[in-house]
Design an enzyme around this catalytic site. Structure first.
Site, mmCIF file in Angstrom:
data_model
loop_
_atom_site.group_PDB
_atom_site.id
_atom_site.type_symbol
_atom_site.label_atom_id
_atom_site.label_comp_id
_atom_site.label_asym_id
_atom_site.label_seq_id
_atom_site.Cartn_x
_atom_site.Cartn_y
_atom_site.Cartn_z
ATOM 1 N N GLU A 248 50.912 21.924 21.571
ATOM 2 C CA GLU A 248 52.200 21.340 21.986
ATOM 3 C C GLU A 248 51.948 20.697 23.343
ATOM 4 O OE1 GLU A 248 55.045 20.899 24.421
ATOM 5 O OE2 GLU A 248 55.317 23.077 24.257
ATOM 6 N N CYS B 75 58.491 19.925 29.173
ATOM 7 C CA CYS B 75 57.816 19.096 28.171
ATOM 8 C C CYS B 75 58.810 18.310 27.332
ATOM 9 C CB CYS B 75 56.949 19.969 27.265
ATOM 10 S SG CYS B 75 57.852 21.291 26.426
#
Length: 684
Positions: free
Chosen positions: A260, A299
Site C-alpha cells: 500500500e 496516504c
C-alpha cells in the site's frame, strides 16, 4: 526538567530485547527534543521468524476463528480503556488529539470491527469452506470444495510512520483471525507509540505466546529468511515498496507481498456543484480537512483538486480563506489547528517536492520557505504552513501528477467536461481513493465507473450524506484499502476479504463422506443418521448429518386459494388457469413458493418447547420445480453446520432443507438457520 529518552526494545523470541549499542535518537516532531532511542542491531531475525512459526502458529491454530476473534475483542476493549496513555504518547508524533483519533480510536475500532465481523460471517471452525460444493460426477459420488486454512508462516508487517497504531492493528487483526502469527516492524520515527501499544497488548496475556512480535529498528536481514509460507505487507513509499517486492527471497519463494503505497489522490468538483451549492461547501471543507489533518501526512490525503475551469478561482479563494486559519503549533495546545510533520527531514522533503511541482504550477497560497506558528519553535519543530498550487496546463504538465509532497500541499487543476476530469484523475496512474462531489446522478455514475479501474475506493459526496459520510480520507474496516498501479496493487482490510489474504486456498476433491469429514460440514451425499427428532437435541448431542425425513402432504386447490386470499398474494399463476397455462414455465395453476416453504416448516418442525430457540432466517432459497394441485411434498432436513457462539448459551445451526414431490424431484431447496441451546434445559 525532562525525562531521559526511552530506549525502545523489540519483543522477539518471547522476550523484550535491546539491539546492540545505545541506539539512534528519535526526535519529538514538535519540539525537536530526543524522545526515544532505537536500534535492532545484533538481533537474530531468522530466530524471530522461526519462533513465530514454531510457537505462535501452532498456538493460534489450536483455536477456532471465533475463539481467535474473541481474543481480539478482549484486546480491543482493554486497549480502549488505556487510550489516554496512547494519546499522551501520540503528541510526540506531531499529531493533535483530533488527528490522533483515527489512529488510536480508529485503530482499536478497526480491531473490534474485525472481531465482530469474523464471528458473524465466518464459521466457528479451523477450516473455512469457500463457495459451493462442486459436483464432479453424474452420480454425485465425486465432489470438490475450496477450503481456506491458515498459512504456516509469519505475517511480517512493515508499517509507515503516520499511523503507528491503526497501521498495526488493521493488519494484525485479519492475520490473527486467520490464525497467522505477526511480526510488526513500525517505522522508526514513531515506533515508540507502536511499542507502547504492543507492550500493553502483551501484558494482557490474552494472545497465545508467539502470536505477536515487534521489531523496533532496522529490518536488517529479516527478509532474507522469509519462506513460501510467510506473508509480507508493506505500507510506505512506492520506491521502497518496489525494492522490497523485488527482494531475492520474496521473488525466489513466491512470498505473498501486499503493498500500500503513496498515491496522488484526486478530489473532483462536478459542474453542478458551483459556489452557493451545498456540494461546493462540502468540497472545500473536505479538501481543507485532508490538507491539514495530520499536517497532510496521510496516504489518502487529497493531492490534486480537480474543478471545472469556471469555478477555479472561486475554489482557490474559498480554500485560501480556510487554509489561512490552519496555523501550525504544538499539538498539545488547545488552540492549535494543525500539528507538525513527523520530522524535520519530512519538512525538507516536502519543500523540495513543492519546488519541483512549482516548475509546472504556481503557488497561490502559502510560502513553503517560511513558517509561522501559533506556538512552538518554528525551526526546532517540524512545522509547515499549508501550500496551495494551481496548474494552468494540467493535461500536459507532469509534476503535479507524478510528485507527491507528503504534507499540507495540494494543487488545483481546471477541467472542461467529464472526459477531461476523468483523464486528469487517471494521470495519477493508480490511487488509493478519489472523491466526487456532485448532486447529479448522471455525472456521478459516469465519473465513478470511469474512475473505478484505476482507484481502490471512490467516494461520492453530496448534501444527502453530509452528516453521515466518513469522508474522502477514511479507510474503513469493511471496505478494501489499496489501489492499483502507483498505489501498490494491493488490498488490505475489506472485511473478511482481508482475513483470506493470510490463508491458503485449496481445492479438495473426494467423496461427499470424505469432504464432510475434512470440513466439519455436511455435504449432500455424505452419511446421515436418523432417530430422535433433531429439534429435540441440544448442541451437546446434535451431530453433523443428523437427519429427519418427514411424512408427505398433498397440495390442494383449497390450500392454494386459501393462502392467496389470506396473504393477499393473488398473482395470476396461482389463480387464473388460462393465464397460468399461457406462461411458458407452467402447465397449470401452481402453488406459491412461500406456501411450499410454510408447509415444509409444518412438516419438519417439532412444536414442543426444546433446544431450538428461534429461526432467524433462510439462505439461498430456490424454487426448482412447479408444484401443481395433487402433488405431494416431503421434506429432508439435515444438520449441515454447527457454530457454537462463544460466550453465549446458544449456537447457530444451519440445516439443509430439501423439499421434493412424489416423483422425487426437488421442488425447493434452501438452508434453514436456527439458534439452538448448548444444553437443555437452559441453565439458569
Amino acid at each position: 526538567m525532562t525525562n531521559d529518552p526511552r530506549r525502545l526494545q523489540s519483543y522477539i523470541e518471547g522476550a523484550w530485547r535491546k539491539g546492540n549499542g545505545e541506539g539512534r535518537p528519535v526526535l519529538d516532531a514538535a519540539t525537536g527534543a530526543v524522545h526515544a532511542l532505537i536500534g535492532a542491531e545484533g538481533l537474530d531475525m531468522a530466530a524471530a521468524l522461526d519462533w513465530g512459526r514454531a510457537v505462535g502458529g501452532p498456538a493460534l491454530r489450536r483455536y477456532t476463528t471465533h475463539e481467535r476473534a474473541m481474543m481480539l475483542k478482549a484486546v480491543g476493549q482493554k486497549l480502549m480503556e488505556q487510550k489516554a496513555d496512547f494519546h499522551a504518547e501520540s503528541l510526540h508524533t506531531g499529531a493533535t488529539p483530533r488527528d490522533a483519533l483515527p489512529d488510536i480510536e480508529g485503530g482499536i475500532g478497526t480491531l473490534l470491527t474485525f472481531a465482530s465481523k469474523a464471528r458473524k460471517e465466518l464459521p466457528n471452525a479451523r477450516v473455512i469452506p469457500e463457495g459451493p460444493v462442486e459436483v464432479l460426477s453424474k452420480d454425485g459420488s465425486f465432489v470438490g470444495q475450496h477450503v481456506l486454512t491458515p498459512m504456516l508462516g509469519v505475517a511480517v508487517h512493515i508499517n509507515a510512520f503516520n499511523f503507528p497504531v491503526w497501521g498495526m492493528l488493521e493488519k494484525i487483526a485479519p492475520a490473527l483471525i486467520a490464525g497467522m502469527p505477526c511480526l510488526v516492524k513500525p517505522a522508526s520515527g514513531t515506533a515508540y507509540l507502536t511499542e507502547l501499544v504492543v507492550r500493553r497488548i502483551l501484558d494482557m496475556g490474552i494472545l497465545p505466546e508467539g502470536a505477536l512480535q515487534v521489531l523496533c529498528g532496522s529490518v536488517g536481514d529479516l527478509l532474507d529468511h522469509v519462506t513460501e509460507q510467510d506473508v509480507v505487507t508493506f505500507t510506505g513509499s512506492a520506491a521502497t515498496g518496489r525494492k522490497l517486492r523485488s527482494h531475492p527471497a520474496i521473488v525466489q519463494n513466491s512470498v505473498r507481498f501486499t503493498m500500500e503505497a503513496d498515491s496522488l489522490n484526486a478530489s473532483i468538483l462536478a459542474p453542478d456543484a458551483g459556489p452557493g451549492t451545498a456540494e461546493f461547501d462540502l468540497f472545500v471543507r473536505e479538501v481543507f480537512r485532508e490538507m491539514t489533518t495530520k499536517a497532510g501526512q496521510k496516504c489518502t490525503a487529497i493531492r490534486r483538486i480537480l474543478v471545472p475551469s469556471d469555478h477555479e478561482q472561486a475554489v482557490i479563494e474559498a480554500l485560501s480563506a480556510q487554509l489561512a486559519k490552519a496555523v501550525p503549533g504544538l499539538p498539545g495546545d488547545e488552540a492549535t489547528r494543525m500539528g507538525a510533520l513527523a520530522s524535520l527531514d519530512d519538512r525538507a522533503s516536502v519543500r523540495e517536492k513543492v519546488a519541483r511541482i512549482a516548475q509546472e504550477a504556481e503557488i497561490v497560497f502559502g510560502d513553503p520557505s517560511t513558517v509561522t506558528t501559533s506556538s512552538g519553535d518554528p525551526e526546532a519543530g517540524a512545522f509547515m504552513n499549508p501550500v496551495l498550487l494551481r496548474c494552468a496546463s494540467p493535461l500536459t504538465a507532469r509534476a503535479p501528477h507524478d510528485i507527491e509532497a507528503f504534507g499540507p500541499v495540494a494543487t488545483v487543476m481546471g477541467y472542461e467536461g467529464v472526459d477531461q476530469a476523468m483523464a486528469l484523475a487517471m494521470k495519477g496512474r493508480g490511487s488509493l481513493v478519489s472523491s466526487v462531489f456532485t448532486n447529479d446522478e448522471g455525472f456521478a455514475s459516469d465519473l465513478t465507473l470511469g474512475l473505478a479501474p484505476q482507484h481502490g475506493r471512490v467516494l461520492i459526496g453530496n448534501r444527502d450524506s453530509a452528516r453521515s459520510s466518513t469522508g474522502h480520507g477514511a479507510p474503513l474496516a469493511p471496505l478494501i484499502h489499496g489501489g492499483p498501479g502507483r498505489a501498490g496493487g494491493g488490498e488490505e482490510m475489506g472485511g473478511m476479504r482481508g482475513v483470506k489474504h493470510f490463508m491458503a486456498r485449496t481445492a479438495v476433491q473426494g467423496t461427499p463422506r470424505m469432504l464432510s469429514a475434512v470440513m466439519g460440514r455436511w455435504v449432500p451425499g455424505a452419511p446421515t443418521q436418523s432417530g430422535e427428532h433433531p429439534f429435540r437435541k441440544s448442541l451437546e448431542t446434535l451431530r453433523i448429518g443428523d437427519q429427519l425425513v418427514t411424512e408427505r402432504r398433498e397440495i390442494t386447490r383449497e390450500d392454494v386459494e386459501h393462502f392467496a386470499h389470506f396473504t393477499g398474494d393473488t398473482f395470476y399463476a396461482h389463480m387464473d388457469e388460462a393465464a397460468a397455462k399461457a406462461n411458458p414455465f407452467f402447465d397449470d395453476r401452481v402453488a406459491h413458493g412461500y406456501l411450499i416453504a410454510s408447509f415444509a416448516a409444518g412438516l419438519f418442525v417439532q412444536p414442543d418447547p426444546g433446544p431450538v430457540l428461534a429461526n432467524y432466517g433462510v439462505d439461498d432459497m430456490r424454487f426448482l420445480t412447479p408444484v401443481y394441485f395433487g402433488d405431494s411434498l416431503q421434506v429432508q432436513l439435515t444438520c449441515k453446520e454447527i457454530t457454537p457462539r462463544e460466550g453465549s448459551v446458544y449456537g447457530e445451526v444451519r440445516w439443509d432443507c430439501r423439499v421434493s414431490n412424489q416423483n422425487d424431484k426437488v421442488v425447493a431447496q434452501y438452508d434453514v438457520l436456527t439458534m439452538v441451546a448448548k444444553t437443555w434445559p437452559l441453565e439458569a
